[in-house]
Design a protein around this motif. Structure first.
Motif, short mmCIF file in Angstrom:
data_model
loop_
_atom_site.label_atom_id
_atom_site.label_comp_id
_atom_site.label_asym_id
_atom_site.label_seq_id
_atom_site.Cartn_x
_atom_site.Cartn_y
_atom_site.Cartn_z
N GLY A 15 0.81 -1.21 0.00
CA GLY A 15 0.00 0.00 0.00
C GLY A 15 0.84 1.26 0.00
O GLY A 15 0.47 2.26 -0.62
N ALA A 16 1.98 1.23 0.68
CA ALA A 16 2.85 2.40 0.74
C ALA A 16 3.34 2.81 -0.65
O ALA A 16 3.56 3.99 -0.92
CB ALA A 16 4.04 2.13 1.67
N ALA A 17 3.48 1.84 -1.52
CA ALA A 17 3.94 2.14 -2.89
C ALA A 17 2.94 2.99 -3.66
O ALA A 17 3.29 3.60 -4.68
CB ALA A 17 4.20 0.83 -3.64
N LEU A 18 1.70 3.07 -3.20
CA LEU A 18 0.68 3.86 -3.89
C LEU A 18 0.76 5.35 -3.55
O LEU A 18 0.15 6.17 -4.23
CB LEU A 18 -0.72 3.33 -3.53
N PHE A 19 1.50 5.70 -2.51
CA PHE A 19 1.63 7.10 -2.11
C PHE A 19 2.91 7.70 -2.70
O PHE A 19 3.93 7.04 -2.78
CB PHE A 19 1.70 7.22 -0.58
N ALA A 20 2.81 8.96 -3.07
CA ALA A 20 3.98 9.71 -3.54
C ALA A 20 4.49 10.59 -2.40
O ALA A 20 3.75 10.90 -1.47
CB ALA A 20 3.60 10.58 -4.74
N ALA A 42 -8.28 -4.31 15.16
CA ALA A 42 -9.11 -4.97 14.14
C ALA A 42 -8.46 -6.25 13.61
O ALA A 42 -9.15 -7.20 13.29
CB ALA A 42 -9.37 -4.01 12.98
N THR A 43 -7.13 -6.26 13.51
CA THR A 43 -6.39 -7.42 12.99
C THR A 43 -5.09 -7.54 13.76
O THR A 43 -4.83 -6.78 14.67
CB THR A 43 -6.08 -7.26 11.49
N GLY A 44 -4.23 -8.44 13.36
CA GLY A 44 -2.95 -8.61 14.01
C GLY A 44 -1.90 -7.63 13.51
O GLY A 44 -2.02 -7.07 12.43
N GLY A 45 -0.89 -7.39 14.29
CA GLY A 45 0.21 -6.52 13.89
C GLY A 45 -0.23 -5.08 13.71
O GLY A 45 -0.99 -4.56 14.52
N VAL A 69 -4.23 1.05 8.75
CA VAL A 69 -3.21 1.69 9.58
C VAL A 69 -1.82 1.17 9.22
O VAL A 69 -0.85 1.92 9.25
CB VAL A 69 -3.52 1.52 11.08
N GLY A 70 -1.72 -0.09 8.82
CA GLY A 70 -0.43 -0.64 8.39
C GLY A 70 0.10 0.06 7.15
O GLY A 70 1.29 0.35 7.04
N VAL A 71 -0.80 0.38 6.22
CA VAL A 71 -0.40 1.13 5.01
C VAL A 71 0.06 2.53 5.41
O VAL A 71 1.09 3.01 4.92
CB VAL A 71 -1.57 1.20 4.01
N TRP A 97 4.34 6.40 6.18
CA TRP A 97 4.97 7.43 7.03
C TRP A 97 6.45 7.08 7.27
O TRP A 97 7.32 7.94 7.14
CB TRP A 97 4.21 7.53 8.35
N ALA A 98 6.72 5.82 7.58
CA ALA A 98 8.10 5.39 7.84
C ALA A 98 8.98 5.56 6.60
O ALA A 98 10.18 5.82 6.71
CB ALA A 98 8.12 3.94 8.30
N ALA A 99 8.40 5.42 5.41
CA ALA A 99 9.15 5.57 4.16
C ALA A 99 9.29 7.03 3.75
O ALA A 99 9.90 7.33 2.73
CB ALA A 99 8.44 4.79 3.05
N GLY A 100 8.71 7.95 4.53
CA GLY A 100 8.82 9.38 4.23
C GLY A 100 7.91 9.84 3.10
O GLY A 100 8.14 10.89 2.51
N ARG A 101 6.89 9.08 2.79
CA ARG A 101 5.99 9.45 1.68
C ARG A 101 4.88 10.39 2.12
O ARG A 101 4.36 11.12 1.29
CB ARG A 101 5.39 8.20 1.06
#
Length: 66
Positions: free
Chosen positions: A5-10, A25-28, A33-35, A40-44
């Protein structure tokens, strides 16, 4: 899912999240929110808006009685 999902953000994108689709809602990290966390961590992402908040104890009242 977060990495894909992160790849979809510029760089510099902004995102709004409404529903709690995280670890409750799910694990991890969760789904949406994971996306957001991976992006965010990738600076996008430049900004993340969260327009739904709940008290810490809301989980205890939303569960069926045991």
């Amino acid at each position: 899912m977060g990495e894909f999902g992160a790849a979809l953000f510029a760089a510099g994108d902004r995102v709004l999240t409404h529903c709690n689709a995280g670890a409750l809602a799910t694990g991890g990290y969760g789904t949406a929110v994971g996306v957001i966390q991976s992006s965010w961590a990738a600076g996008r992402l430049a900004m993340v808006w969260v327009d739904e908040t709940r008290p810490r104890t809301s989980r205890s009242t939303s569960r069926p009685p045991s």
